[in-house]
Design an enzyme around this catalytic site. Sequence first.
Site: not given
Ligand code: B3K
Ligand code: ZN
Length: 893
Positions: A265-268, A300-301, A304
């Site tokens: 997943a990604m924390e945008n 987690h996200e 962040h």
């Molecule tokens: N920050 C993202 C990970 C991105 C990986 C890019 N190759 C997810 C995380 O750690 O929450």
């Molecule tokens: Zn992370």
Amino acid sequence: MSNTPSTIYLKDYTPPAYLVDSVALDIAIHVGFAFVSSRLTMRRNPAGADAALVLNGEDLQLESLKLDGRTLGANDFLYADDLLTIHQAPEAFLLETVVRIEPDQNTQLSGLYRSKDGYFTQCEAQGFRRITFYPDRPDVLAKFECTLHADKTAFPILLANGNPVASGSEDDNRHWATWEDPFAKPAYLFACVAAKLDVIEDHYVTSSGRRVRCAVYVEPGKLDQCDHAIAALKKSMKWDEDVFGLEMDLDHYMIVAVGDFNMGAMENKGLNIFNTKYVLARPDTATDTDYQNIDRVVAHEYFHNWTGNRVTCRDWFQLSLKEGLTVFRDQQFGMDVHSAGVTRIQEVRTLRAAQFPEDAGPMAHPIRPESYAEINNFYTATVYEKGAEVIRMIHTLIGKDAFRKGMDLYFARHDGQAVTCEDFVAAMQDASGLDLTQFKRWYSQAGTPRLVVRSRFDAATRRYTLEVEQVFAHTPYEDRMAADGLPQARGPYHLPIVLGLLDADGRELPLQLVGESNATGSQRTLQLREAQQTFIFENIDAEPVPSLLRGFSAPVVLDYPYSTADLVHLMAYDRDAVNRWEAGQRLATDILLAGVTAFQQGTGETTGWIPQDYILAMARLLGAAFVEGGGPALVAEALVLPSENVLAEQMGVVDPDAIHAARLALRRTLARELREPLLAAYFELKDEAPYSPEGAQAGKRALRNACLGYLAELNELSAQALVIGHFETAGNMTDSIAALAAVANLDIPARHALLDSFYSKWRDEALVVDKWLQVQATSRLPGTTQDVRALMAHESFDIRNPNKVYSLLRAFCAANPQHFHAADGSGYKLAADVILQLDPLNPQVASRIARTFDRWKKFDPVRQRQARAQLERIRAQENLSSDVAEVVGKALD
Ligand code: B3K
Ligand code: ZN
């Protein structure tokens, strides 16, 4: 093109020459392409070098370029090697670019890409440069506004970070929407989505009264699989307020699930994009573990938002600043909302299975590396999991209250900034008063230290002495550093040893160190700082059994000469759940290594190497499941023998066949010897209550399924009938997949029928099909390698979908060592074929498969020859990605 990627060094960091104050993006999605227009308000960085204006850009077709309204001519700029250099930029200006991109062709899944239901983005670490020209580095923070245009029918949902500010219709059945993010952020946190999705909405009221709309967007028809994710989000919001005083700062918090995604997943900012695997769950489609993982990844996200987004990284070498800290936070959350002991045990197991081998292999690096070729290769178990252990050690050394003060100070000092790991440690040091200078070695030294502990008891003086020595393994990291002229000054670590001493009745002794006037409790945190250090306890009547590194207080290998009797004692009496489990693991490891030797000598089958004491201890353990509260989940963990990969790490030369044989023989022996208690537990643990993934019920299921797994090892028709019956009557996915995994290992006629019926039932649920692929990929039956190859041609498999590749191929390479490391090289050949096929499509995923070769030099010469041949075959491929080139290059060096 050369296959030696160039190296980037931390020591070369320089502040950006130009800053961006604001970004206005306009993304128009058409069939087969998109136009991206950007307006960047920029100015020279007063703290930066007097360098040219350079923007990153990858796979962009430049349509127009204007500076302060003037179109730049061919002599005004240069676009080459993924860099756009603009000669003679003024002090402050507006830069306007228009580029054409092809998201439908973007198989890398980095930047803007097409998935089944629409368009999605992934910008960390360097995906934004694949959308538009930009100084794509985390220390450039800007305010973003984004307008999206797309077909109204095909892509009714248009999302970006922050708040919706305007929307409307256009000609040709198109529509648009503008979003504005009030917080300045680095480009890696940008996200947008144009898709056809269903949405479930809820809200959360923060402690200061802000009403946050919480929304989860999923593929149409999947709304019945969203409840758990949204509940997890609200739980996380509450937890971060309660534990760290951190509130949500936006009015909208959106999670979008997509089936094609490289990672979890990604924390945008305000618009998380998730792999469907960490969102979708229904009792019949998701396991208890899936439910727990969803809790953890959502948390987690969400966490962040403060540790990563409000305070971000100055450069990518500082990745652990946000990742280690955020993993630590999600681990603490996990311990609070699930069983603390079980959660910690699972983390220790992961660390040992994934991070210790990494730290001993060709990719070894400290949690803050000094160099990298491809940053995507450094989202590693070391940066994440060891990074979290390092934060945990600070927490243990200074205590919970000082840690909280340190966090408050960190935010007070750095909110809105891009900072370094030193800044974090400085806040912890200043808040606690503990000198962390030596502690910082954890950020720069690679390798897992060994703690050699020896004890001495002197009945005359009633003193018990522990002598502790720190031993460092040499890693290839030091060689690389030395070759680069960056030799490492290595020295002893500062770390906490949490310990207790048990007497012969299993009671905890009061602990008094020499020089102290009286005992202070029975559990102590000792601070180790020296290469060799002695701790002497007074007033000890008889030689105790030490329980060392409780809670796994430091990420080290503990070398203490425990006897079988000591370990059996700790298994029964240690009040620390981790060390109770650990004692069982140590004992099993000793036995299994003896078994490996026996198999190598041809005497394995006699099972004379399995001591009766161990079987009795395991029998007692099973009995304990019913006496203590919360017991079953811990007992289930204790029944899991050390994995084949973890055993391999204990050997000088790995013999995967002997390891497999010994482990299987021990499982079969335990099944035979404990047949009755296993059966009794199996029937007693049956739960008729409606499914819930919460701890107590899941714990019982875990133990029941562990018992079933052992019973399946009995070569008996009745046991097979039990497993088949378990499958047929299962009321949830946890039970179905437990039975299916057991059957997948059995060469019985029902195997095919069960696998087939499972597939026909679930063929339309991608995440369930992933499980079906995985149980087959990890089967121990002969012919598995050919089966995996055949499954690559199955209608359900798609090499472009990372989840499919992870379920079938990564599972095979990483979790089926017997077949992956087959002496005939067939496993290595399969892996190499996949890597070569995948590399041009998706280098990040290809590189993850390539990492499964990491430990090839630990095997015998025959296997080494096979592995080397495949690694060299990969390296010889033309136009290899920097991702795979770095991994394979380091493996071969
Ligand atoms: N920050 C993202 C990970 C991105 C990986 C890019 N190759 C997810 C995380 O750690 O929450
Ligand atoms: Zn992370």
